[in-house]
Design an enzyme around this catalytic site. Structure first.
Site, mmCIF file in Angstrom:
data_model
loop_
_atom_site.group_PDB
_atom_site.id
_atom_site.type_symbol
_atom_site.label_atom_id
_atom_site.label_comp_id
_atom_site.label_asym_id
_atom_site.label_seq_id
_atom_site.Cartn_x
_atom_site.Cartn_y
_atom_site.Cartn_z
ATOM 1 C CD GLU A 119 -4.753 70.778 25.955
ATOM 2 O OE1 GLU A 119 -5.378 71.189 26.725
ATOM 3 O OE2 GLU A 119 -4.658 69.507 25.795
ATOM 4 C CB CYS A 164 -3.035 76.709 31.158
ATOM 5 S SG CYS A 164 -2.119 75.152 31.350
HETATM 6 P P1 NAP Z 1 -0.440 83.413 23.056
HETATM 7 O O1 NAP Z 1 -0.524 84.879 22.989
HETATM 8 O O2 NAP Z 1 -1.760 82.934 22.667
HETATM 9 O O3 NAP Z 1 0.494 82.766 22.493
HETATM 10 C C1 NAP Z 1 0.666 81.332 22.293
HETATM 11 C C2 NAP Z 1 1.410 81.093 21.071
HETATM 12 O O4 NAP Z 1 0.205 81.585 19.976
HETATM 13 C C3 NAP Z 1 2.625 81.903 20.830
HETATM 14 O O5 NAP Z 1 3.767 81.166 20.200
HETATM 15 C C4 NAP Z 1 2.333 83.059 20.059
HETATM 16 O O6 NAP Z 1 3.406 83.576 19.179
HETATM 17 C C5 NAP Z 1 1.185 82.435 19.278
HETATM 18 N N1 NAP Z 1 0.159 83.110 18.460
HETATM 19 C C6 NAP Z 1 -0.445 84.203 19.097
HETATM 20 N N2 NAP Z 1 -1.183 84.793 18.113
HETATM 21 C C7 NAP Z 1 -1.004 84.454 17.182
HETATM 22 C C8 NAP Z 1 -1.610 84.612 15.577
HETATM 23 N N3 NAP Z 1 -2.249 85.582 15.578
HETATM 24 N N4 NAP Z 1 -0.836 84.045 14.658
HETATM 25 C C9 NAP Z 1 -0.043 82.912 15.070
HETATM 26 N N5 NAP Z 1 0.557 82.634 16.087
HETATM 27 C C10 NAP Z 1 0.033 83.522 17.341
HETATM 28 O O7 NAP Z 1 -0.756 82.806 24.749
HETATM 29 P P2 NAP Z 1 0.205 83.595 25.843
HETATM 30 O O8 NAP Z 1 -0.624 84.627 26.499
HETATM 31 O O9 NAP Z 1 1.693 83.787 25.416
HETATM 32 O O10 NAP Z 1 0.405 82.182 26.924
HETATM 33 C C11 NAP Z 1 -0.625 82.088 27.784
HETATM 34 C C12 NAP Z 1 -1.843 81.483 27.639
HETATM 35 O O11 NAP Z 1 -1.789 80.249 27.246
HETATM 36 C C13 NAP Z 1 -2.821 81.454 28.702
HETATM 37 O O12 NAP Z 1 -4.080 81.734 28.327
HETATM 38 C C14 NAP Z 1 -2.690 80.098 29.314
HETATM 39 O O13 NAP Z 1 -3.739 79.597 30.005
HETATM 40 C C15 NAP Z 1 -2.627 79.325 28.126
HETATM 41 N N6 NAP Z 1 -1.992 77.958 28.348
HETATM 42 C C16 NAP Z 1 -2.660 76.765 28.161
HETATM 43 C C17 NAP Z 1 -2.298 75.653 28.675
HETATM 44 C C18 NAP Z 1 -3.152 74.258 28.265
HETATM 45 O O14 NAP Z 1 -2.441 73.288 28.188
HETATM 46 N N7 NAP Z 1 -4.350 74.346 28.073
HETATM 47 C C19 NAP Z 1 -0.923 75.382 28.747
HETATM 48 C C20 NAP Z 1 -0.190 76.392 28.956
HETATM 49 C C21 NAP Z 1 -0.716 77.876 28.685
HETATM 50 P P3 NAP Z 1 3.877 84.925 19.644
HETATM 51 O O15 NAP Z 1 4.645 84.856 20.948
HETATM 52 O O16 NAP Z 1 4.904 85.155 18.405
HETATM 53 O O17 NAP Z 1 2.946 86.073 19.645
#
Ligand code: NAP
Length: 463
Positions: A231, A265
């Site tokens: 997602e 999102c």
């Molecule tokens: P993110 O950086 O991708 O983080 C999301 C999760 O992934 C966190 O737990 C993060 O942990 C982990 N993560 C990131 N890189 C990783 C890696 N290389 N290895 C393991 N884990 C990793 O996302 P964000 O920027 O904080 O959140 C916002 C994004 O989520 C936006 O793009 C938003 O649109 C999307 N989102 C989508 C939905 C949906 O249902 N489609 C809902 C909500 C949000 P760390 O914090 O430790 O990096």
């Protein structure tokens, strides 16, 4: 990144937590697998009762749970309370219907005297769920509630800035009666994620987050030949047609772009407005955005919260700078936001076009892209000119035509006369770079089950 609670309203570090070690991770996998072996043998009624109890516990202590969300990621307290309610709604949805959604199916077959085969839904095993900070409870519950009812067990890797909201679930599910090991939060460092996914006892991974993280985690899953759901981000179109009810449309636009400080999102990120009503929309939208009061998220009169972290506010500022350098016009609105904390001044970007390097990016905060289009056909074309395909909305008094337009928008969800909605009983999922798979309802619970075919055949049947 260190697991830390930093209050985004003050930018003060409240608490820091050490990363999990390999040994702790391996112990958690073993415990989750042991729990799975007995949990899968329990009747649905036992599993559903655990969810019902978890919902009850959340509702009974709503304010305390909500305050933790506001402390860790800054959302206004009323929205934090609404998130606790929504999480309880989802737990109750599966507490009431979970078993019925996984009933054995009988499929008619032509060849056999018995005339049918069975498809039984069996759990897979231990699942890893990787979740973002923007809805620290709701995101976890979207996966945990259906999958615990299905008989799977869960390891959580939550975002590093919401460690206490993550750890809350260990206590919640234990108090609700889930056997030890059935749900475990891990302060997992990035470099151990692949280790978890590669373990043969871990059978799948569900990630909600950015496209970057999604592609990394899905690649780990693909390498280990495991099921994944993603997602990811979105840049929802908010299409305004000539016959839209302008007062209400603008109210929804202001809300749709600014709830959760614009960090959703499915926020209405691109306002696509037909020429005939563009000037009227923009004038009213400016006034609506300018009226949002930024401040202490614990103050019930605050409408605009800080972003989740200073890093998020700095990233957004960088994107706006790049958009301006690429030819966009930026206009800031409203009273100055507080100078301490991770606030971002609401901004409208106009004159964005596809040559702008930021045109196809997701802006995660109170920045609205407002685009003028000639007519409905161009509105649909612009809506679809995006790498993302999550949600979207169309505003028109002609709801029959609204539905026709909705069908032409290439996303997983489209709403007519409402910004993309989030409810316990509506499925959620996207297409294109917004990911694959579904969460919630019957679609979500089916993602991590083995749809096993059982055919009891007469031994004398022909080959
Ligand atoms: P993110 O950086 O991708 O983080 C999301 C999760 O992934 C966190 O737990 C993060 O942990 C982990 N993560 C990131 N890189 C990783 C890696 N290389 N290895 C393991 N884990 C990793 O996302 P964000 O920027 O904080 O959140 C916002 C994004 O989520 C936006 O793009 C938003 O649109 C999307 N989102 C989508 C939905 C949906 O249902 N489609 C809902 C909500 C949000 P760390 O914090 O430790 O990096």
């Amino acid at each position: 990144m260190a697991y830390q609670t930093i209050n985004p309203y003050t930018n003060e570090v409240v608490a820091t937590f050490p990363d999990a070690t390999v040994q702790e991770v391996d112990e958690a996998i073993t415990a989750a697998h042991q729990a799975f072996l007995s949990w899968r043998e329990t009747p649905y009624s036992t599993r559903m009762a655990v969810l019902a109890k978890a919902a009850k516990l959340l509702r009974a202590d709503k304010r305390r749970y909500a305050e933790l969300l506001t402390l860790e990621m800054g959302k206004v307290i009323a929205e934090a309370e609404a998130e606790v309610d929504l999480s309880a709604d989802i737990l109750e949805y599966y507490a009431e219907r979970g078993g019925a959604l996984l009933e054995t199916e009988k499929v008619p077959v032509a060849y056999a005297a018995e005339g049918e085969v069975e498809i039984v839904n069996e759990p897979l095993g231990v699942l890893l769920t990787v979740e973002p900070w923007n809805f620290p409870y709701y995101q976890v519950v979207r996966v945990a509630a259906p999958q615990l009812v299905a008989g799977n067990t869960i390891l959580l890797k939550h975002a590093s800035n919401v460690p206490q909201s993550a750890a809350m679930f260990d206590d919640l599910f234990a108090r609700a009666g889930l056997p030890a090991g059935g749900f475990k939060n891990l302060f997992l460092p990035h470099n151990l994620t692949e280790h978890v996914i590669a373990d043969p006892r871990v059978r799948g991974v569900a990630l909600t987050g950015s496209e970057e993280a999604g592609s990394i985690i899905a690649a780990y899953a693909a390498k280990a030949v495991k099921k994944s759901t993603l997602e990811l981000g979105g840049s929802d179109a908010f299409v305004v047609l000539e016959d839209a009810d302008m007062e209400k449309t603008v109210e929804w636009a202001v809300f749709g772009r600014h709830w959760n400080a614009g960090q959703v999102c499915v926020s209405a990120k691109r306002m696509i407005v037909v020429d005939a009503v563009f000037d009227e929309f923009l004038e009213k939208y400016r006034a609506g955005v300018a009226a949002l009061k930024a401040g202490d998220p614990m103050d019930p009169t605050t409408a605009l919260a800080p972003l989740s972290s200073q890093a998020a506010a700095d990233k957004l500022a960088g994107q706006v700078k790049d958009a301006i350098a690429g030819g966009a016009k930026a206009e800031t609105l409203g009273a100055p936001v507080p100078s301490t904390g991770a606030f971002y001044q609401p901004t409208i970007l106009t004159e964005m076009d596809s040559k702008n390097p930021c045109y196809y990016q997701e802006f995660f905060g109170p920045v609205s892209i407002v685009i003028r289009v000639k007519d409905e056909a161009e509105a649909i074309a612009v809506a679809n000119d995006s790498p993302f395909g999550l949600g979207g909305s169309v505003f028109t008094k002609d709801t029959v035509n609204g539905e026709k337009v909705a069908r032409k928008i290439d996303t997983g969800m489209v709403y007519v006369n409402h910004p993309t909605m989030v409810k316990a009983d509506i499925p959620f999922g996207g297409v294109k770079h917004s990911g694959y798979g579904h969460e919630l309802t019957n679609l979500g619970i089916q993602e991590f089950v083995n749809k096993k075919v059982i055919d009891v055949v007469d031994i004398n049947a022909a080959f």
